[in-house]
Design a protein around this motif. Structure first.
Motif, PDB file in Angstrom:
ATOM      1  N   ASN A 300       0.846  -1.188   0.000  1.00  0.00           N
ATOM      2  CA  ASN A 300       0.000   0.000   0.000  1.00  0.00           C
ATOM      3  C   ASN A 300       0.892   1.253   0.000  1.00  0.00           C
ATOM      4  OD1 ASN A 300      -1.905   1.964   0.446  1.00  0.00           O
ATOM      5  ND2 ASN A 300      -3.025   0.786   1.977  1.00  0.00           N
ATOM      6  N   PRO A 301       0.793   2.088  -1.032  1.00  0.00           N
ATOM      7  CA  PRO A 301       1.673   3.267  -1.082  1.00  0.00           C
ATOM      8  C   PRO A 301       1.104   4.477  -0.341  1.00  0.00           C
ATOM      9  CG  PRO A 301       0.390   3.160  -3.101  1.00  0.00           C
ATOM     10  CD  PRO A 301      -0.051   1.972  -2.248  1.00  0.00           C
ATOM     11  N   ILE A 302      -0.069   4.320   0.283  1.00  0.00           N
ATOM     12  CA  ILE A 302      -0.732   5.506   0.825  1.00  0.00           C
ATOM     13  C   ILE A 302       0.025   6.112   2.013  1.00  0.00           C
ATOM     14  CG2 ILE A 302      -2.847   6.282   2.030  1.00  0.00           C
ATOM     15  CD1 ILE A 302      -4.417   4.783  -0.095  1.00  0.00           C
ATOM     16  N   GLY A 327      -6.735  15.179   0.157  1.00  0.00           N
ATOM     17  CA  GLY A 327      -8.074  15.063  -0.436  1.00  0.00           C
ATOM     18  C   GLY A 327      -8.109  13.991  -1.513  1.00  0.00           C
ATOM     19  N   ALA A 328      -7.045  13.945  -2.329  1.00  0.00           N
ATOM     20  CA  ALA A 328      -6.990  12.948  -3.403  1.00  0.00           C
ATOM     21  C   ALA A 328      -6.915  11.532  -2.833  1.00  0.00           C
ATOM     22  CB  ALA A 328      -5.788  13.228  -4.301  1.00  0.00           C
ATOM     23  N   VAL A 329      -6.189  11.376  -1.733  1.00  0.00           N
ATOM     24  CA  VAL A 329      -6.093  10.045  -1.098  1.00  0.00           C
ATOM     25  C   VAL A 329      -7.465   9.618  -0.574  1.00  0.00           C
ATOM     26  CG1 VAL A 329      -5.220   8.832   0.952  1.00  0.00           C
ATOM     27  CG2 VAL A 329      -3.638  10.091  -0.528  1.00  0.00           C
ATOM     28  N   GLU A 330      -8.157  10.518   0.094  1.00  0.00           N
ATOM     29  CA  GLU A 330      -9.487  10.152   0.618  1.00  0.00           C
ATOM     30  C   GLU A 330     -10.436   9.789  -0.511  1.00  0.00           C
ATOM     31  OE1 GLU A 330     -11.484  12.158   3.785  1.00  0.00           O
ATOM     32  OE2 GLU A 330      -9.573  12.716   4.737  1.00  0.00           O
ATOM     33  N   ALA A 331     -10.392  10.587  -1.585  1.00  0.00           N
ATOM     34  CA  ALA A 331     -11.286  10.317  -2.717  1.00  0.00           C
ATOM     35  C   ALA A 331     -10.929   8.976  -3.364  1.00  0.00           C
ATOM     36  CB  ALA A 331     -11.179  11.451  -3.739  1.00  0.00           C
ATOM     37  N   ALA A 332      -9.623   8.719  -3.517  1.00  0.00           N
ATOM     38  CA  ALA A 332      -9.204   7.465  -4.147  1.00  0.00           C
ATOM     39  C   ALA A 332      -9.621   6.266  -3.293  1.00  0.00           C
ATOM     40  CB  ALA A 332      -7.690   7.469  -4.363  1.00  0.00           C
ATOM     41  N   LEU A 333      -9.452   6.400  -1.975  1.00  0.00           N
ATOM     42  CA  LEU A 333      -9.863   5.298  -1.084  1.00  0.00           C
ATOM     43  C   LEU A 333     -11.360   5.054  -1.197  1.00  0.00           C
ATOM     44  CD1 LEU A 333      -7.815   5.884   2.199  1.00  0.00           C
ATOM     45  CD2 LEU A 333      -7.854   3.780   0.843  1.00  0.00           C
ATOM     46  N   ALA A 334     -12.120   6.140  -1.212  1.00  0.00           N
ATOM     47  CA  ALA A 334     -13.574   6.000  -1.319  1.00  0.00           C
ATOM     48  C   ALA A 334     -13.950   5.332  -2.636  1.00  0.00           C
ATOM     49  CB  ALA A 334     -14.237   7.372  -1.200  1.00  0.00           C
ATOM     50  N   GLY A 336     -12.248   3.015  -4.050  1.00  0.00           N
ATOM     51  CA  GLY A 336     -11.762   1.637  -4.115  1.00  0.00           C
ATOM     52  C   GLY A 336     -10.272   1.475  -4.349  1.00  0.00           C
ATOM     53  N   ALA A 337      -9.478   2.495  -4.039  1.00  0.00           N
ATOM     54  CA  ALA A 337      -8.021   2.368  -4.189  1.00  0.00           C
ATOM     55  C   ALA A 337      -7.476   1.537  -3.030  1.00  0.00           C
ATOM     56  CB  ALA A 337      -7.367   3.742  -4.220  1.00  0.00           C
ATOM     57  N   ARG A 338      -7.718   0.256  -3.089  1.00  0.00           N
ATOM     58  CA  ARG A 338      -7.383  -0.595  -1.955  1.00  0.00           C
ATOM     59  C   ARG A 338      -6.454  -1.723  -2.346  1.00  0.00           C
ATOM     60  NH1 ARG A 338     -13.265  -1.641   0.723  1.00  0.00           N
ATOM     61  NH2 ARG A 338     -13.982   0.525   0.716  1.00  0.00           N
ATOM     62  N   THR A 339      -5.312  -1.786  -1.689  1.00  0.00           N
ATOM     63  CA  THR A 339      -4.433  -2.936  -1.858  1.00  0.00           C
ATOM     64  C   THR A 339      -4.994  -4.102  -1.039  1.00  0.00           C
ATOM     65  OG1 THR A 339      -3.081  -1.768  -0.239  1.00  0.00           O
ATOM     66  CG2 THR A 339      -2.285  -1.786  -2.506  1.00  0.00           C
ATOM     67  N   ALA A 340      -4.334  -5.254  -1.151  1.00  0.00           N
ATOM     68  CA  ALA A 340      -4.926  -6.512  -0.660  1.00  0.00           C
ATOM     69  C   ALA A 340      -5.386  -6.469   0.798  1.00  0.00           C
ATOM     70  CB  ALA A 340      -3.928  -7.641  -0.858  1.00  0.00           C
ATOM     71  N   ARG A 353       0.939   0.421  -8.007  1.00  0.00           N
ATOM     72  CA  ARG A 353       0.922   1.399  -9.089  1.00  0.00           C
ATOM     73  C   ARG A 353      -0.496   1.942  -9.322  1.00  0.00           C
ATOM     74  NH1 ARG A 353       4.084   3.355 -13.320  1.00  0.00           N
ATOM     75  NH2 ARG A 353       5.440   3.530 -11.528  1.00  0.00           N
ATOM     76  N   ASP A 354      -1.493   1.033  -9.342  1.00  0.00           N
ATOM     77  CA  ASP A 354      -2.886   1.475  -9.542  1.00  0.00           C
ATOM     78  C   ASP A 354      -3.312   2.485  -8.483  1.00  0.00           C
ATOM     79  OD1 ASP A 354      -3.229  -0.171 -11.655  1.00  0.00           O
ATOM     80  OD2 ASP A 354      -4.491  -1.655 -10.622  1.00  0.00           O
ATOM     81  N   VAL A 355      -2.953   2.201  -7.238  1.00  0.00           N
ATOM     82  CA  VAL A 355      -3.352   3.117  -6.161  1.00  0.00           C
ATOM     83  C   VAL A 355      -2.691   4.477  -6.386  1.00  0.00           C
ATOM     84  CG1 VAL A 355      -3.225   3.557  -3.666  1.00  0.00           C
ATOM     85  CG2 VAL A 355      -3.846   1.275  -4.504  1.00  0.00           C
ATOM     86  N   GLY A 356      -1.403   4.471  -6.759  1.00  0.00           N
ATOM     87  CA  GLY A 356      -0.727   5.728  -7.076  1.00  0.00           C
ATOM     88  C   GLY A 356      -1.438   6.473  -8.191  1.00  0.00           C
ATOM     89  N   GLU A 357      -1.795   5.738  -9.244  1.00  0.00           N
ATOM     90  CA  GLU A 357      -2.506   6.339 -10.387  1.00  0.00           C
ATOM     91  C   GLU A 357      -3.826   6.949  -9.955  1.00  0.00           C
ATOM     92  OE1 GLU A 357      -1.962   6.846 -13.549  1.00  0.00           O
ATOM     93  OE2 GLU A 357       0.036   5.965 -13.512  1.00  0.00           O
ATOM     94  N   MET A 358      -4.548   6.222  -9.123  1.00  0.00           N
ATOM     95  CA  MET A 358      -5.871   6.697  -8.697  1.00  0.00           C
ATOM     96  C   MET A 358      -5.748   7.982  -7.883  1.00  0.00           C
ATOM     97  SD  MET A 358      -7.962   3.179  -7.852  1.00  0.00           S
ATOM     98  CE  MET A 358      -9.563   3.964  -7.619  1.00  0.00           C
TER      99      MET A 358
END
Ligand code: IPM
Ligand code: MN
Length: 365
Positions: A300-302, A327-334, A336-340, A353-358
């Motif tokens: 998880n890169p968050i 703000g971008a992290v909260e929006a991405a998490l909401a 579905g920017a979720r690692t395993a 990488r996907d989470v970073g992109e999101m």
């Protein structure tokens, strides 16, 4: 002059998470017209392999010039020989000491997603929003160490725990100033019923709070009781200030409140350099190198990305850019920017990488 960020990726998942964090830094800098230069250097086990030392001269020279340092993680089974003269962790401790970053700030907030993944009941973690200010350059971590075989043949080891009054004063001040920007409460944690260093800590902390922060609510809690309160009633805490080893242990415990240690950032701050306006800062996710996940795009890169937000605020005084990242992290998490570790059975995890992109896609200008 363009601010310089030293990127020390380190070991295990360190390189993957710092790569995403630096891509976010790039993106937010472009949107906020903030020029930063990034230079890389090795630390930890990777540095032992490449340069024969966990905190090599080249890395020392870079961080001495840098305005901020972004660190991934250090350590791994490859370098775990207890008899070895150097260790990856030694590099990290030497870096903290070299920079003089004595106040380690570890915020823990229970995001909505935490309710599903924290082992605690949702009503226990509701409203959790605390910060641990951990003293980072003193105590047992840096005391003289000894190991020998006694005349009677028994092996013995010991280390000293030392604190000076100025060391306590400066870190308590960091906690007081931080509490003024939050809910106005400071909890000092010690073991003054047993330890002399804790009795000094308690006396000095009380004096600083009384003389310099009379407007704040102040309490003292023993470390064992604090460990209990952190799971029983965590929302009672605002700013916790404590010594190095207690802070190390309590922040791993507190990280559970957020649902995943992978979400949590940290900033370690010292005083500004002569002539400087912002403190020297070392920014790192609080998770470790997780060797079992390394190189698989599962980390998880968050935590690393939110560490960049802390850097933008504390080292570059750029609150707007910091808020954009958060703000971008909260929006991405909401979204579905979720690692395993943040997926329920049946959900498909996103890659590092996907989470970073999101996150990058949700940065506003
Ligand atoms: C941390 C880590 C480090 C520490 C280790 C890797 C030396 O656990 O940053 O919390 O104990 O400080
Ligand atoms: Mn730790």
């Amino acid at each position: 002059m363009t601010p310089l960020v030293a990127a020390l990726a380190g070991d295990g998942i360190g390189p993957e998470v710092t790569t995403e964090a630096l891509r976010v830094l790039d993106a937010v800098a472009a949107r906020h017209e903030l020029a930063v230069t990034v230079e890389h250097a090795p630390i930890g086990g990777a540095a032992m392999d490449a340069e024969g030392a966990s905190f090599p001269a080249r890395t020392q020279a870079l961080v001495s010039r840098a305005d901020a340092v972004l660190l991934g993680a250090v350590g791994g089974p490859r370098w775990d020989d207890p008899g070895a003269a150097d260790r990856p962790e030694r590099g990290l401790l030497a870096l903290r000491r070299h920079l003089g970053t004595y106040a380690n700030i570890r915020p823990v907030r229970a995001l909505p997603i935490a309710a599903q993944f924290s082992p605690l009941k949702p009503e226990r973690i509701a409203g959790v929003d605390l910060v641990v200010v951990r003293e980072l350059t003193g105590g047992l971590y840096f005391g003289a160490k000894r190991r020998h075989v006694r005349p009677d043949g028994i092996e013995e080891a010991s280390e000293d725990c030392t604190y000076t009054a100025p060391e306590v004063e400066r870190v308590v001040r960091v906690a007081g100033r931080l509490a003024r920007t939050r809910r106005g409460k400071v909890t000092s944690v010690d073991k003054a019923n047993v330890l002399e260093t804790s009795r000094l800590w308690r006396t000095v902390a009380a004096r600083v709070m009384r003389e310099e922060f009379p407007d704040l609510e102040y309490e003292v809690v023993l470390v064992d009781a604090c460990a209990m309160h952190l799971v029983q009633r965590p929302s009672r805490f605002d700013v916790i200030v404590t010594e190095n080893l207690f802070g190390d242990i309590l922040t791993d415990e507190a990280s559970v409140l957020a649902g995943s240690i992978g979400l949590l950032p940290s900033a370690s701050l010292g005083d500004p350099r002569p002539g400087g306006t912002h403190p020297v800062g070392l920014y790192e996710p609080i998770h470790g190198s997780a060797p079992d996940l390394a190189g698989q795009g599962r980390a998880n890169p968050i935590g690393a990305i939110l560490s960049v937000a802390m850097m933008l605020r504390a080292s570059f005084g750029h609150a707007a850019a910091a808020e954009a990242v958060e703000g971008a992290v909260e929006a991405a998490l909401a979204d579905g920017a979720r690692t395993a570790e943040l997926c329920l059975p049946g959900e498909t995890p996103r890659s590092t990488r996907d989470v970073g992109e999101m996150v990058i896609a949700r940065l506003r200008g």
